[in-house]
Design a protein around this motif. Structure first.
Motif, PDB file in Angstrom:
ATOM      1  N   LEU A  76       0.826  -1.207   0.000  1.00  0.00           N
ATOM      2  CA  LEU A  76       0.000   0.000   0.000  1.00  0.00           C
ATOM      3  C   LEU A  76       0.858   1.254   0.000  1.00  0.00           C
ATOM      4  O   LEU A  76       0.618   2.182  -0.779  1.00  0.00           O
ATOM      5  CB  LEU A  76      -0.889   0.013   1.241  1.00  0.00           C
ATOM      6  N   SER A 123       2.351   1.710  -3.355  1.00  0.00           N
ATOM      7  CA  SER A 123       1.365   2.204  -4.325  1.00  0.00           C
ATOM      8  C   SER A 123       1.105   3.684  -4.125  1.00  0.00           C
ATOM      9  O   SER A 123       1.024   4.449  -5.087  1.00  0.00           O
ATOM     10  CB  SER A 123       0.050   1.459  -4.176  1.00  0.00           C
ATOM     11  N   ILE A 124       0.976   4.074  -2.849  1.00  0.00           N
ATOM     12  CA  ILE A 124       0.707   5.496  -2.574  1.00  0.00           C
ATOM     13  C   ILE A 124       1.894   6.346  -3.018  1.00  0.00           C
ATOM     14  O   ILE A 124       1.735   7.394  -3.641  1.00  0.00           O
ATOM     15  CB  ILE A 124       0.403   5.699  -1.067  1.00  0.00           C
ATOM     16  N   SER A 129       1.810   6.471  -6.849  1.00  0.00           N
ATOM     17  CA  SER A 129       0.729   7.288  -7.386  1.00  0.00           C
ATOM     18  C   SER A 129       0.992   8.768  -7.130  1.00  0.00           C
ATOM     19  O   SER A 129       0.664   9.606  -7.963  1.00  0.00           O
ATOM     20  CB  SER A 129      -0.624   6.873  -6.810  1.00  0.00           C
ATOM     21  N   THR A 130       1.631   9.082  -5.999  1.00  0.00           N
ATOM     22  CA  THR A 130       1.972  10.491  -5.733  1.00  0.00           C
ATOM     23  C   THR A 130       3.011  10.983  -6.746  1.00  0.00           C
ATOM     24  O   THR A 130       2.876  12.086  -7.293  1.00  0.00           O
ATOM     25  CB  THR A 130       2.543  10.644  -4.307  1.00  0.00           C
ATOM     26  N   TYR A 176       3.510   9.768  -9.722  1.00  0.00           N
ATOM     27  CA  TYR A 176       2.838   9.837 -11.027  1.00  0.00           C
ATOM     28  C   TYR A 176       2.019  11.135 -11.136  1.00  0.00           C
ATOM     29  O   TYR A 176       2.087  11.840 -12.136  1.00  0.00           O
ATOM     30  CB  TYR A 176       1.936   8.609 -11.180  1.00  0.00           C
ATOM     31  N   ALA A 177       1.260  11.432 -10.052  1.00  0.00           N
ATOM     32  CA  ALA A 177       0.425  12.635 -10.066  1.00  0.00           C
ATOM     33  C   ALA A 177       1.288  13.883 -10.200  1.00  0.00           C
ATOM     34  O   ALA A 177       0.936  14.811 -10.942  1.00  0.00           O
ATOM     35  CB  ALA A 177      -0.407  12.700  -8.789  1.00  0.00           C
ATOM     36  N   GLN A 229       2.456  14.185 -13.775  1.00  0.00           N
ATOM     37  CA  GLN A 229       1.348  14.609 -14.639  1.00  0.00           C
ATOM     38  C   GLN A 229       1.100  16.110 -14.489  1.00  0.00           C
ATOM     39  O   GLN A 229       0.885  16.810 -15.473  1.00  0.00           O
ATOM     40  CB  GLN A 229       0.055  13.853 -14.277  1.00  0.00           C
ATOM     41  N   LYS A 230       1.151  16.581 -13.245  1.00  0.00           N
ATOM     42  CA  LYS A 230       0.928  18.004 -12.995  1.00  0.00           C
ATOM     43  C   LYS A 230       1.996  18.835 -13.699  1.00  0.00           C
ATOM     44  O   LYS A 230       1.719  19.875 -14.282  1.00  0.00           O
ATOM     45  CB  LYS A 230       0.979  18.282 -11.488  1.00  0.00           C
ATOM     46  N   LYS A 272       3.685  17.989 -16.354  1.00  0.00           N
ATOM     47  CA  LYS A 272       3.451  17.960 -17.799  1.00  0.00           C
ATOM     48  C   LYS A 272       2.356  18.946 -18.186  1.00  0.00           C
ATOM     49  O   LYS A 272       2.477  19.666 -19.177  1.00  0.00           O
ATOM     50  CB  LYS A 272       3.024  16.551 -18.220  1.00  0.00           C
ATOM     51  N   ILE A 273       1.288  18.974 -17.405  1.00  0.00           N
ATOM     52  CA  ILE A 273       0.179  19.880 -17.718  1.00  0.00           C
ATOM     53  C   ILE A 273       0.646  21.331 -17.644  1.00  0.00           C
ATOM     54  O   ILE A 273       0.355  22.135 -18.534  1.00  0.00           O
ATOM     55  CB  ILE A 273      -1.013  19.634 -16.768  1.00  0.00           C
ATOM     56  N   GLU A 323       2.804  22.081 -20.692  1.00  0.00           N
ATOM     57  CA  GLU A 323       2.008  22.191 -21.918  1.00  0.00           C
ATOM     58  C   GLU A 323       1.197  23.485 -21.930  1.00  0.00           C
ATOM     59  O   GLU A 323       1.064  24.119 -22.978  1.00  0.00           O
ATOM     60  CB  GLU A 323       1.073  20.988 -22.070  1.00  0.00           C
ATOM     61  N   LEU A 324       0.671  23.881 -20.772  1.00  0.00           N
ATOM     62  CA  LEU A 324      -0.106  25.124 -20.716  1.00  0.00           C
ATOM     63  C   LEU A 324       0.788  26.331 -20.973  1.00  0.00           C
ATOM     64  O   LEU A 324       0.394  27.270 -21.663  1.00  0.00           O
ATOM     65  CB  LEU A 324      -0.801  25.256 -19.353  1.00  0.00           C
TER      66      LEU A 324
END
Lengths: 106, 159
Positions: free
Chosen positions: B28, B31-32, B35-36, B38-39, B42-43, B45-46, B49-50
Motif C-alpha cells: 500500500l 502504491s501510494i 501514485s503520488t 505519477y500525479a 502529470q501536474k 506535464k500539464i 504544456e499550458l
C-alpha cells in the motif's frame, strides 16, 4: 469475597476479532475510495494532457509540412503520445486513444 | 497445573497475520508513493504544456517587423534561452493598444514569462531540464526541453 481470576475472560477474544473485522472493513472502504478518486484524477489528467499534446503537435506538424521538412516530425518528442501516418492525401495524426484522426493536407 | 504460555498454533497464526499485515502495508505504501510521484509528473506535464500554449499564442499574435517576419528576438547561452516577443496588448491606463514585450526564459530549472516589471511573472519550476534551441530555417526554430522523465519540443514559428 470474590477474587479476580485471570483465566476467567472467554469473551475477550471474540471482542478483539470483531474489532479487527470492523477496522479492516473501514480500511478497505477508505482504500477503495482512495483508488476510485485517484483513478478518476488520473483519467482526467491523462485526457487533458492528450489534448494539449495533440494541439502542440498539430501546430508543429503544420509548420513542418509548410516548410517541407517532414523529417522533423519523426522525433521522440512526439512519441508515444501520438502517431503519424502518411497517406496519399496527406498526413494523418492519430490521437493517443486512436479515437480521432486529423488530416492535414501537405 | 494450567499452562499460561502460547501454543505453537497460536504463535503460527499470529506470525502469519503479522506477515500479512506487513506485506499489505508495504504494498500500500509503495502504491501510494508511486501514485503520488505519477500525479506530480502529470501536474508538471500539464503546467509545461499550458505554458507552451501561452507561448504559441504570444508568437501567433506577435507584431511584424519591416521584413514581414515576427518580432521575436532569441538569445541563448549554455543553459538559458531567452525570447523577447513584441505583441500588441491593451493598455490599462487609456484602453488603447500598445506594443508590449513578453520576456520568456527557459533555464535549467525554470520556465517563465514576464510581461511588465510591476507584474508578477508567470513561472513554473522544472527541475533538471536541459533547454536547447535549434534553427531550422531563417525564422523558424525548434525549442527542445529535456527533463528527467519527459522530452518536449515546440516550434517557434517567426514567419
Amino acid at each position: 469475597m470474590d477474587h479476580f481470576m485471570p483465566n476467567d475472560k472467554p469473551v475477550a477474544n471474540a471482542f478483539i476479532l470483531t474489532e479487527v473485522l470492523v477496522s479492516v472493513t473501514i480500511l478497505a472502504i477508505i482504500l477503495g475510495l482512495y483508488w476510485t478518486g485517484f483513478n478518476q484524477y488520473r483519467n482526467n489528467h491523462s485526457h487533458l494532457i492528450d489534448e494539449l499534446v495533440t494541439t502542440r503537435i498539430i501546430h508543429d506538424a503544420k509548420v513542418f509540412l509548410e516548410l517541407d521538412m517532414r523529417e522533423y516530425l519523426v522525433s521522440e518528442a512526439y512519441q508515444p503520445a501520438i502517431a503519424f501516418k502518411w497517406t496519399k492525401s496527406g498526413l494523418l495524426i492519430l490521437r493517443p486513444d486512436r479515437s480521432e484522426e486529423i488530416l492535414l493536407l501537405p | 497445573m494450567k499452562s499460561t504460555g502460547f501454543s505453537i498454533l497460536e504463535i503460527l497464526v499470529a506470525v502469519m497475520v503479522a506477515s500479512l499485515i506487513v506485506v499489505i502495508s508495504t504494498n500500500l505504501l509503495n502504491s501510494i508513493w508511486n501514485s503520488t510521484a505519477y500525479a506530480n509528473s502529470q501536474k508538471q506535464k500539464i503546467k509545461t504544456e499550458l505554458m507552451l500554449r501561452i507561448l504559441r499564442a504570444d508568437i501567433e499574435n506577435a507584431s511584424q517587423k519591416r521584413d514581414g517576419s515576427k518580432s521575436i528576438e532569441i538569445s541563448h547561452s549554455d543553459d538559458v534561452i531567452e525570447l523577447n516577443i513584441k505583441r500588441p496588448s491593451l493598455d490599462p491606463s487609456n484602453s488603447g493598444l500598445q506594443l508590449e514585450t513578453m520576456h520568456w526564459i527557459f533555464s535549467k530549472d525554470t520556465l517563465g514569462r514576464a510581461v511588465r516589471r510591476n507584474q508578477k511573472p508567470l513561472s513554473i519550476y522544472l527541475p533538471n531540464i536541459k533547454p536547447e534551441i535549434i534553427q531550422i530555417s531563417q525564422s523558424v526554430h525548434i525549442l527542445k526541453l529535456r527533463g528527467e522523465n519527459f522530452y518536449i519540443q515546440q516550434v517557434i514559428d517567426g514567419r
